[in-house]
Design an enzyme around this catalytic site. Sequence first.
Site, short mmCIF file in Angstrom:
data_model
loop_
_atom_site.label_atom_id
_atom_site.label_comp_id
_atom_site.label_asym_id
_atom_site.label_seq_id
_atom_site.Cartn_x
_atom_site.Cartn_y
_atom_site.Cartn_z
N ASN A 116 -7.13 1.51 9.86
CA ASN A 116 -5.82 1.75 10.48
C ASN A 116 -6.03 1.76 11.98
OD1 ASN A 116 -4.94 2.14 7.89
ND2 ASN A 116 -4.46 4.32 8.13
N ARG A 127 0.86 -1.18 0.00
CA ARG A 127 0.00 0.00 0.00
C ARG A 127 0.90 1.23 0.00
NH1 ARG A 127 -2.62 3.06 4.68
NH2 ARG A 127 -3.95 4.49 3.52
N TYR A 177 -3.95 1.83 15.76
CA TYR A 177 -2.73 1.96 16.55
C TYR A 177 -2.96 1.71 18.04
CZ TYR A 177 -0.39 3.38 12.35
OH TYR A 177 0.14 3.36 11.08
N HIS A 231 -3.29 10.83 0.65
CA HIS A 231 -2.73 10.63 2.00
C HIS A 231 -2.20 12.00 2.46
CE1 HIS A 231 -1.06 7.31 4.79
NE2 HIS A 231 -0.79 8.45 5.39
N GLU A 245 -7.53 8.07 6.20
CA GLU A 245 -7.85 8.68 7.50
C GLU A 245 -8.42 10.09 7.40
OE1 GLU A 245 -4.44 8.49 10.07
OE2 GLU A 245 -4.49 6.32 10.19
N GLU A 256 -3.13 -0.24 8.02
CA GLU A 256 -1.95 0.21 8.77
C GLU A 256 -2.02 -0.34 10.18
OE1 GLU A 256 -1.17 4.44 9.04
OE2 GLU A 256 -1.64 4.72 6.91
C1 FCB Z 1 -1.24 7.18 10.59
C2 FCB Z 1 -0.88 7.75 9.22
C3 FCB Z 1 0.47 7.29 8.71
C4 FCB Z 1 1.51 7.25 9.80
C5 FCB Z 1 0.99 6.48 11.00
C6 FCB Z 1 2.00 6.36 12.12
O1 FCB Z 1 -2.18 8.00 11.19
O2 FCB Z 1 -1.86 7.38 8.27
O3 FCB Z 1 0.83 8.15 7.65
O4 FCB Z 1 1.93 8.51 10.10
O5 FCB Z 1 -0.17 7.09 11.49
#
Ligand code: FCB
Length: 435
Positions: free
Chosen positions: A281, A69, A283, A113, A158, A342
């Site tokens: 995505n 990607r 985290y 992006h 995002e 992600e």
């Molecule tokens: C996400 C973004 C990516 C990167 C990660 C750590 O929010 O999409 O570009 O910065 O965080």
Amino acid sequence: MFLWGTATAAYQIEGAVAEDGRGVSIWDTFSHEPGRTRDGHTGDTACDHYHRWREDVALMRDLGVNAYRFSISWPRVLPEGAGAVNAAGLGFYDRLVDALLEAGVQPVPTLFHWDLPQALQDRGGWFDRDVTGRFADYAALVAGRLADRVPLWITLNEPFVHMAYGHAMGLHAPGQALLVDALPVAHHQLLAHGLAVGALRAAGARQVAITNNCTPVWPASDSPEDLAAADAYDTLHNRLFNDPVLLGAYPDLSAYVPALDAVRDGDLEIISAPLDALGINYYNPTRIAAPDADGLPFSDAGVTGYPTTAFGWPVVPDGLRELLTGLKARYGEALPPIHITENGCSQPDVPGPDGTVDDQDRIAYLEGHIAAVRAAAEQGVDVRGYFAWSLLDNFEWAEGYHQRFGLVHVDFATGRRTPKASYAWFRDFLAKERG
Ligand code: FCB
């Protein structure tokens, strides 16, 4: 075939910002303004991927991923955002796609992006409804060139983070701090997405998705104030971007903002055009308490009791299972197959004397989150792909080069790439997957 990949974004890796006719993006402008990024870092050179892309494709071939990607830089293809096409820019992505396919790696391009052409920002950026049509034209142009070889397209990355960090809090380009007045940016991004879905399909795209950043929201306590704040945060971060796309309706925002004036008749039909996949995505989860004085309807109470990454983000693998099963519970049959587009972590990553990085924390992070994806699949969620963020250490937006997320270490003075222990771990993991 389950897609196992790595992910990157154009402004974070390409560099070559003034080469071969590329136009200016809002991130060029923003990163050059004093005080905007840590130590004044910019993406001027980044990983120099624009010149070293063959080496990067070889790294992915040797890693054994079957998908990649990446994002296409809108101003590299259309320097003014619309009108004259930069043939050299389009040619770059055309060669990249061919090289990926030759290496057995499926290209999964994202069209936006966060690097809006500055020329469009000068006309109002995402506050200008016309930008939505420009985005659809750009999508049609790129797909006209690449759709014969690209199996899966992603429209936006995002839109929540671009609205919140770029327009509500002023931490990302274009640096606006408008709090809830940033909301039209959500609607225009979503409308641009919907128009692009149509444009991509008309140009022969086979599968189309959007990538949303999602977070499980944990109330800080059971008090009615904290519960209401958590609901507000869930609405603004998650539902605001998933509901219109999947259900064709905005969540009730009346408690937080005046009516969303940007919405016109017919917009939601366009926004909810059927998708082949939803990119997620993930985290970390978010813990939310009642508002403090900053004008927002919630405050971030911070997740405690878990290990943290170099960025200070809590490491909660089960949050990914919770998120995915929660999406399934909320959207049911309306939820398309999911790709984790992600997931990854920044770590201190100090190279040893031989230049290698023994990033055991990253290995543990990836292992834990892949296990969480499997647990969600066992609980009935249809997950079709997992993309590790990121292939390379790169320009981490306002943090500049201070946060390293790569499976491959990059020496930013020389551009030298050195695979980390996590690269070897992922390579071995993928070999076992192939059987
Ligand atoms: C996400 C973004 C990516 C990167 C990660 C750590 O929010 O999409 O570009 O910065 O965080």
